[in-house]
Design a protein around this motif. Structure first.
Motif, PDB file in Angstrom:
ATOM      1  N   CYS A  18       0.829  -1.215   0.000  1.00 52.91           N
ATOM      2  CA  CYS A  18       0.000   0.000   0.000  1.00 52.91           C
ATOM      3  C   CYS A  18       0.858   1.257   0.000  1.00 52.91           C
ATOM      4  CB  CYS A  18      -0.949  -0.001   1.199  1.00 52.91           C
ATOM      5  SG  CYS A  18      -2.231  -1.272   1.108  1.00 52.91           S
ATOM      6  N   GLN A  19       2.001   1.185   0.652  1.00 50.49           N
ATOM      7  CA  GLN A  19       2.889   2.344   0.732  1.00 50.49           C
ATOM      8  C   GLN A  19       3.403   2.731  -0.653  1.00 50.49           C
ATOM      9  OE1 GLN A  19       4.242   2.994   4.467  1.00 50.49           O
ATOM     10  NE2 GLN A  19       3.750   4.965   3.580  1.00 50.49           N
ATOM     11  N   LYS A  20       3.381   1.807  -1.609  1.00 53.89           N
ATOM     12  CA  LYS A  20       3.797   2.130  -2.977  1.00 53.89           C
ATOM     13  C   LYS A  20       2.840   3.120  -3.626  1.00 53.89           C
ATOM     14  CE  LYS A  20       6.047  -2.306  -3.651  1.00 53.89           C
ATOM     15  NZ  LYS A  20       5.988  -3.603  -4.337  1.00 53.89           N
ATOM     16  N   SER A  21       1.591   3.160  -3.148  1.00 54.01           N
ATOM     17  CA  SER A  21       0.599   4.099  -3.674  1.00 54.01           C
ATOM     18  C   SER A  21       0.757   5.489  -3.077  1.00 54.01           C
ATOM     19  CB  SER A  21      -0.813   3.606  -3.370  1.00 54.01           C
ATOM     20  OG  SER A  21      -1.063   2.401  -4.029  1.00 54.01           O
ATOM     21  N   SER A  22       1.279   5.544  -1.859  1.00 52.12           N
ATOM     22  CA  SER A  22       1.403   6.812  -1.160  1.00 52.12           C
ATOM     23  C   SER A  22       2.406   6.667  -0.023  1.00 52.12           C
ATOM     24  CB  SER A  22       0.049   7.224  -0.573  1.00 52.12           C
ATOM     25  OG  SER A  22       0.186   8.357   0.259  1.00 52.12           O
ATOM     26  N   PRO A  23       3.212   7.694   0.212  1.00 51.42           N
ATOM     27  CA  PRO A  23       4.122   7.633   1.358  1.00 51.42           C
ATOM     28  C   PRO A  23       3.394   7.788   2.695  1.00 51.42           C
ATOM     29  CG  PRO A  23       4.317   9.745   0.250  1.00 51.42           C
ATOM     30  CD  PRO A  23       3.393   8.902  -0.575  1.00 51.42           C
ATOM     31  N   ASN A  24       2.078   7.989   2.630  1.00 51.73           N
ATOM     32  CA  ASN A  24       1.245   8.319   3.776  1.00 51.73           C
ATOM     33  C   ASN A  24       0.106   7.301   3.886  1.00 51.73           C
ATOM     34  OD1 ASN A  24       0.983  10.252   5.746  1.00 51.73           O
ATOM     35  ND2 ASN A  24       0.362  11.880   4.360  1.00 51.73           N
ATOM     36  N   ILE A  25       0.068   6.540   4.975  1.00 54.12           N
ATOM     37  CA  ILE A  25      -1.028   5.594   5.195  1.00 54.12           C
ATOM     38  C   ILE A  25      -1.709   5.918   6.514  1.00 54.12           C
ATOM     39  CG2 ILE A  25      -1.685   3.194   5.618  1.00 54.12           C
ATOM     40  CD1 ILE A  25       0.718   2.281   4.070  1.00 54.12           C
ATOM     41  N   ARG A  26      -3.036   5.894   6.489  1.00 53.94           N
ATOM     42  CA  ARG A  26      -3.823   6.011   7.722  1.00 53.94           C
ATOM     43  C   ARG A  26      -4.667   4.746   7.868  1.00 53.94           C
ATOM     44  NH1 ARG A  26      -5.875  12.350   7.694  1.00 53.94           N
ATOM     45  NH2 ARG A  26      -3.778  13.253   7.614  1.00 53.94           N
ATOM     46  N   ILE A  27      -4.872   4.362   9.116  1.00 50.66           N
ATOM     47  CA  ILE A  27      -5.638   3.162   9.424  1.00 50.66           C
ATOM     48  C   ILE A  27      -6.200   3.327  10.829  1.00 50.66           C
ATOM     49  CG2 ILE A  27      -3.605   1.943  10.327  1.00 50.66           C
ATOM     50  CD1 ILE A  27      -4.718  -0.637   9.018  1.00 50.66           C
ATOM     51  N   ASP A  28      -7.292   2.638  11.107  1.00 49.49           N
ATOM     52  CA  ASP A  28      -7.832   2.687  12.465  1.00 49.49           C
ATOM     53  C   ASP A  28      -8.151   1.280  12.929  1.00 49.49           C
ATOM     54  OD1 ASP A  28     -10.963   2.142  12.270  1.00 49.49           O
ATOM     55  OD2 ASP A  28     -10.422   3.427  10.575  1.00 49.49           O
ATOM     56  N   THR A  29      -8.303   1.127  14.224  1.00 50.18           N
ATOM     57  CA  THR A  29      -8.670  -0.167  14.778  1.00 50.18           C
ATOM     58  C   THR A  29      -9.474   0.006  16.061  1.00 50.18           C
ATOM     59  OG1 THR A  29      -7.848  -2.398  15.243  1.00 50.18           O
ATOM     60  CG2 THR A  29      -6.561  -0.556  16.142  1.00 50.18           C
ATOM     61  N   HIS A  30     -10.135  -1.038  16.434  1.00 48.09           N
ATOM     62  CA  HIS A  30     -10.957  -1.084  17.640  1.00 48.09           C
ATOM     63  C   HIS A  30     -10.062  -1.045  18.879  1.00 48.09           C
ATOM     64  CE1 HIS A  30     -13.799  -2.753  20.584  1.00 48.09           C
ATOM     65  NE2 HIS A  30     -14.764  -2.412  19.741  1.00 48.09           N
ATOM     66  N   HIS A  31     -10.551  -0.427  19.937  1.00 55.01           N
ATOM     67  CA  HIS A  31      -9.788  -0.323  21.188  1.00 55.01           C
ATOM     68  C   HIS A  31      -9.362  -1.685  21.722  1.00 55.01           C
ATOM     69  CE1 HIS A  31      -9.155   0.215  25.550  1.00 55.01           C
ATOM     70  NE2 HIS A  31      -8.656   1.387  25.173  1.00 55.01           N
ATOM     71  N   ASP A  32     -10.193  -2.713  21.522  1.00 54.77           N
ATOM     72  CA  ASP A  32      -9.884  -4.050  22.041  1.00 54.77           C
ATOM     73  C   ASP A  32      -9.028  -4.895  21.097  1.00 54.77           C
ATOM     74  OD1 ASP A  32     -11.388  -3.506  24.309  1.00 54.77           O
ATOM     75  OD2 ASP A  32     -13.213  -4.399  23.471  1.00 54.77           O
ATOM     76  N   ASN A  33      -8.737  -4.379  19.913  1.00 55.40           N
ATOM     77  CA  ASN A  33      -7.980  -5.170  18.939  1.00 55.40           C
ATOM     78  C   ASN A  33      -6.477  -5.024  19.190  1.00 55.40           C
ATOM     79  OD1 ASN A  33      -6.981  -6.562  16.739  1.00 55.40           O
ATOM     80  ND2 ASN A  33      -8.518  -5.755  15.329  1.00 55.40           N
ATOM     81  N   ARG A  34      -6.031  -5.675  20.248  1.00 60.45           N
ATOM     82  CA  ARG A  34      -4.614  -5.597  20.649  1.00 60.45           C
ATOM     83  C   ARG A  34      -3.690  -6.202  19.598  1.00 60.45           C
ATOM     84  NH1 ARG A  34      -5.556  -2.075  24.404  1.00 60.45           N
ATOM     85  NH2 ARG A  34      -6.521  -2.783  26.312  1.00 60.45           N
ATOM     86  N   VAL A  35      -4.159  -7.232  18.897  1.00 61.37           N
ATOM     87  CA  VAL A  35      -3.327  -7.856  17.862  1.00 61.37           C
ATOM     88  C   VAL A  35      -3.018  -6.835  16.767  1.00 61.37           C
ATOM     89  CG1 VAL A  35      -3.248  -9.652  16.083  1.00 61.37           C
ATOM     90  CG2 VAL A  35      -4.145 -10.193  18.359  1.00 61.37           C
ATOM     91  N   MET A  36      -4.040  -6.129  16.271  1.00 59.32           N
ATOM     92  CA  MET A  36      -3.808  -5.132  15.227  1.00 59.32           C
ATOM     93  C   MET A  36      -2.984  -3.968  15.765  1.00 59.32           C
ATOM     94  SD  MET A  36      -3.921  -4.189  12.132  1.00 59.32           S
ATOM     95  CE  MET A  36      -5.122  -5.166  11.265  1.00 59.32           C
TER      96      MET A  36
END
Length: 171
Positions: free
Chosen positions: A111-129
């Motif tokens: 994904c970084q090949k598309s943009s030098p900037n990546i945003r992502i979010d995750t659930h508070h309980d998703n410790r693995v992510m």
């Protein structure tokens, strides 16, 4: 990596089902409840050409959504700030079949090949992510709220221009 196709829907749904089971087993029973993402959303993602799969030896091993124009849910951030206001890509609904290690890092790098900037979010309980994001160079930036009103932890990974260089074959 390739764009997901309609014939991939059943396999993608199975991967998401596996992800829901794994999330519940690792202390995150409240994310992707009630069969989310549903077949209709998987199909909509494919039709919109934003769904991608990672194929290894002819088998789909992971799925994710890549929004190349960002995400309006990220327009406002609370209790923190984004690292910059530059254009970015957003990753959503990332899930693995659980058979191959290291796919998250490969997906982030692709994904970084598309943009030098990546945003992502995750659930508070998703410790693995949360662990995977930190491990792969993402920085926690604050809280965002989805259109549904659900709160999510927001992360960003920025590659400096000097690190985002395409090297041409030297002759």
């Amino acid at each position: 990596f390739r764009q997901a196709q309609m014939e991939d829907v059943t396999t993608i749904a199975e991967i998401y089902s596996h992800a829901r089971t794994m999330m519940a087993a690792t202390g995150n029973p409240n994310q992707w409840v009630d069969g989310h993402p549903r077949l209709s959303l998987i199909e909509d993602d494919i039709k919109a050409q934003i769904s991608y799969v990672c194929v290894i030896d002819g088998r789909i091993e992971a799925v994710f959504v890549l929004l190349r124009e960002g995400d309006s849910d990220y327009d406002r951030i609370y209790q923190g700030q984004w690292q910059n206001d530059d254009p970015y890509v957003a990753i959503h609904r990332l899930a693995s079949a659980g058979r191959v290690a290291g796919l998250a890092g490969a997906i982030f790098d692709w994904c970084q090949k598309s943009s030098p900037n990546i945003r992502i979010d995750t659930h508070h309980d998703n410790r693995v992510m949360q662990h995977l994001l930190t491990k792969h160079g993402f920085t926690y930036c604050g809280l965002i709220y989805l259109k549904s009103g659900a709160e999510r932890l927001a992360y960003q990974r920025v590659v400096k221009a000097a690190d985002h260089v395409i090297v041409l074959d030297e002759q």
